[in-house]
Each structure stands twice: as structure tokens, then as C-alpha cells.
Design a protein around this motif. Structure first.
Motif, PDB file in Angstrom:
ATOM      1  N   VAL A 133       1.877  -3.797   7.536  1.00  6.46           N
ATOM      2  CA  VAL A 133       2.622  -3.472   6.226  1.00  6.46           C
ATOM      3  C   VAL A 133       3.728  -2.459   6.440  1.00  6.46           C
ATOM      4  O   VAL A 133       3.819  -1.466   7.679  1.00  6.46           O
ATOM      5  CB  VAL A 133       1.682  -2.598   5.112  1.00  6.46           C
ATOM      6  N   CYS A 193       2.510  -3.172   0.419  1.00  2.00           N
ATOM      7  CA  CYS A 193       1.699  -4.022   0.333  1.00  2.00           C
ATOM      8  C   CYS A 193       0.781  -3.948  -0.937  1.00  2.00           C
ATOM      9  O   CYS A 193      -0.348  -3.285  -0.660  1.00  2.00           O
ATOM     10  CB  CYS A 193       0.960  -4.348   1.600  1.00  2.00           C
ATOM     11  N   ALA A 235       4.496  -7.613   6.145  1.00  2.00           N
ATOM     12  CA  ALA A 235       4.180  -7.660   4.621  1.00  2.00           C
ATOM     13  C   ALA A 235       5.273  -6.554   4.079  1.00  2.00           C
ATOM     14  O   ALA A 235       5.432  -5.535   4.512  1.00  2.00           O
ATOM     15  CB  ALA A 235       2.724  -7.406   4.357  1.00  2.00           C
ATOM     16  N   CYS A 266      -0.089  -8.831  -2.899  1.00  2.00           N
ATOM     17  CA  CYS A 266       0.108  -8.596  -1.432  1.00  2.00           C
ATOM     18  C   CYS A 266      -1.218  -8.340  -0.666  1.00  2.00           C
ATOM     19  O   CYS A 266      -1.418  -8.789   0.219  1.00  2.00           O
ATOM     20  CB  CYS A 266       1.300  -7.779  -1.092  1.00  2.00           C
ATOM     21  N   TYR A 267      -1.927  -7.276  -1.516  1.00  2.00           N
ATOM     22  CA  TYR A 267      -2.955  -6.480  -0.959  1.00  2.00           C
ATOM     23  C   TYR A 267      -4.128  -7.692  -1.222  1.00  2.00           C
ATOM     24  O   TYR A 267      -5.022  -7.785  -0.284  1.00  2.00           O
ATOM     25  CB  TYR A 267      -3.386  -5.411  -1.583  1.00  2.00           C
TER      26      TYR A 267
END
Length: 313
Positions: A138, A142, A105, A146-147
Motif C-alpha cells: 500500500v 487501500c 495499491a 481495495c482492502y
């Protein structure tokens, strides 16, 4: 008379010689350009073949491996990063030698709708393949959407300096109505429906419409919080700042339960999944973009042409 004929003959011979020379020169250039295009085409084919060979070598050898897919960049319909990630996951699940999947990520977030759909799809795939763990690693950031996606992973690994969190929603814009008043500009907006022009930057704020907008943001925020709580469960600490929209470094994120530990793609594959061999299943872009990446020149848009707002925060 004989001299005139001799002059004419010499002129004709010169013209013929010049014409032959020009034809030969044109023929040479034509051959040169054909060979040049063949060389370029051969280079494209070699780059594509070598890339496929290097990425699929472990699969061809039948070795157990860790599948890697990338979530890189802003999450929106133009970049299509979530679709590429999910396509890569599907391919990884289909490979019988996959022992685990790592999502690498590097994303600041983006569309709440696309993030939510990606989260739902990862959960669906995990139910279909319960023996293959899915981990989010990550690297730099992130955050936000994204999280939202990371919450679907079995575990989240970070670097101590990674940025995680940003569990909140933002909707920004500008208002030009006061500037228009000073300039003597009149806004003439016609709508059918009392809220059709909601958010128009050239009209004054409407308290009723601002309340509607805030209610939408609050609803999306509540969805985000629910997904994170469902995914992280009891690992989350009771901190009033957790869902405020702020970000944390990876080391603090671990303490708050936003992440499970320190790790890189290599270390998670080696120490957690126990399959050190890495195979990148992220779908390739088109040929032009792959060539641009390989030679380090950002000209993919031009070659491609020749060949052929609310967000989580």
C-alpha cells in the motif's frame, strides 16, 4: 491590334505563372504535412518500442525478478482497474523468471461485486501457483473494496502514513420529496411491482423499502467481514472498531493485524522476495494514453477519439 495581343499574351503569362506558383506552394504544403504526419507516427512507434524495451529488458535477459502489477483508482466497471490487475498477474505467472508478485495499491475502493470477484480470482491463482507469493504493498490508500482485495494477499505491507481499512458498506443518495411539496410539484410514478420504485429520490421514504435496503447493506458487510477474517486469520486483533467502517494509518493498521509490516515495492522485492529486479506487468492502456503519460499531457481522450450506487466504504 498588336498591342492588344501583347496585352493578352502578358495576361495569360501572368495567370500561368500565378497558377504554377500556387501549385508549387500547394505541393510544398502537401509534402510538409506528409512529413509531419510521418514524424508524429515515428514518434508514436519510438515511444511504444522504447516503453516495451525498458519494461521487458530484464525478461529478455532472463533474470529472476519481482513482478509488479498496479491497482490504482476507483474500482468500477468504467475504470476496469481490477481486470488490468488480474491480466497483469496472469502474465506474471506465465513468466518463468517471476519470483513473486507485488500488487501496488492506491485505491479508495468501489464496487463490492468487482472487489469480491478480484479476491476470488487471486485466491484461485495462488492455488495454481503456490510457489509464487503475492504481496500487497500500500502506497497511499487501500480502503474499502481495495482492502477487500488485499485480504487475498499472503501479506500486506504499508507505509506508516498509508491509509487502510474502511471495512464497511455505504449507499447514499438524496430525497427531494419535501422540496417538491414546497414548490407544489406532484410526482407521478407508475410501477409494476410494489418495490420497483425503491430508492426513488422524489418519493417519500417507505419504511418497508428502507428495511430491505438496510438488509442488503448488512449482507454485503457480512460478506466483507468474512473475507477479511478468512484472509487475515489470527493476525486480526479483537477490536470492536475493526469492522465499523473507520480507517487507520499504516502504523496502527499493523498493530490491529490489518497489515503485516512496513515496506515499499522496492524493499519488499529486495528483502522479502529476494529478487530486487522489478518488472511491471500492468497492461498498457491504448497508444494514445501511453503517449499522454510519457509526455505528461492529459489529452488521451481526444487523441483516442481521433484515432479511431452502492459501494464498499
Amino acid at each position: 491590334m498588336e498591342q492588344d495581343r501583347t496585352w493578352e499574351r502578358q495576361l495569360i503569362e501572368k495567370l500561368a505563372t500565378a497558377s504554377l506558383t500556387e501549385q508549387r506552394r500547394a505541393r510544398r504544403w502537401k509534402i510538409f504535412f506528409r512529413l509531419a504526419w510521418l514524424a508524429v507516427l515515428a514518434g508514436f512507434v519510438w515511444l511504444m518500442y522504447s516503453d516495451m524495451e525498458s519494461r521487458n529488458s530484464s525478461k529478455a535477459m532472463g533474470l529472476p525478478h519481482t513482478a509488479v502489477v498496479t491497482l490504482d483508482g476507483t474500482i468500477d466497471s468504467e475504470s476496469n482497474v481490477t481486470a488490468k490487475m488480474l491480466d497483469g498477474m496472469l502474465a506474471a505467472y506465465e513468466d518463468q523468471n517471476t519470483r513473486g508478485i507485488i500488487i501496488r495499491a492506491n485505491s479508495p475502493g468501489g464496487s463490492p461485486a468487482l472487489s469480491g470477484m478480484a479476491n476470488d480470482e487471486i485466491l484461485r491463482l495462488k492455488k495454481l501457483h503456490p510457489k509464487i507469493p503475492v504481496y500487497m504493498v500500500v502506497e497511499e490508500v487501500c480502503a474499502s473494496g481495495c482492502y477487500y482485495i488485499a485480504a487475498a494477499a499472503d501479506r500486506i505491507y504499508v507505509d506508516k502514513a498509508s491509509i487502510v481499512g474502511s471495512i464497511g458498506v455505504i449507499s447514499d443518495g438524496f430525497g427531494f420529496d419535501k422540496a417538491m411539496d414546497k414548490l407544489g410539484i406532484e410526482r407521478r410514478l407508475a410501477t409494476s411491482g410494489s418495490n420497483k420504485g425503491m430508492g426513488d429520490p422524489f418519493s417519500p421514504k417507505n419504511p418497508q423499502q428502507e428495511a430491505i435496503r438496510q438488509a442488503m447493506l448488512d449482507e454485503i458487510h457480512a460478506q466483507f467481514i468474512a473475507v477479511v477474517k478468512q484472509g487475515r486469520g489470527k493476525r486480526l486483533k479483537d477490536d470492536p472498531e475493526l469492522f465499523s467502517g473507520r480507517v487507520w494509518l499504516g502504523s496502527s493498521g499493523i498493530q490491529l493485524g490489518l497489515a503485516d509490516g512496513l515496506g515499499s515495492v522496492g524493499s519488499v522485492a529486495r528483502d522479502v522476495i529476494k529478487a530486487e529486479e522489478l518488472v511491471d506487468f500492468t497492461p498498457d492502456d491504448d497508444l494514445a494514453s501511453r503517449v499522454a503519460r510519457r509526455i505528461g499531457v492529459s489529452f488521451s481522450g481526444g487523441v483516442r477519439a481521433m484515432l479511431g450506487d452502492t459501494r464498499l466504504h
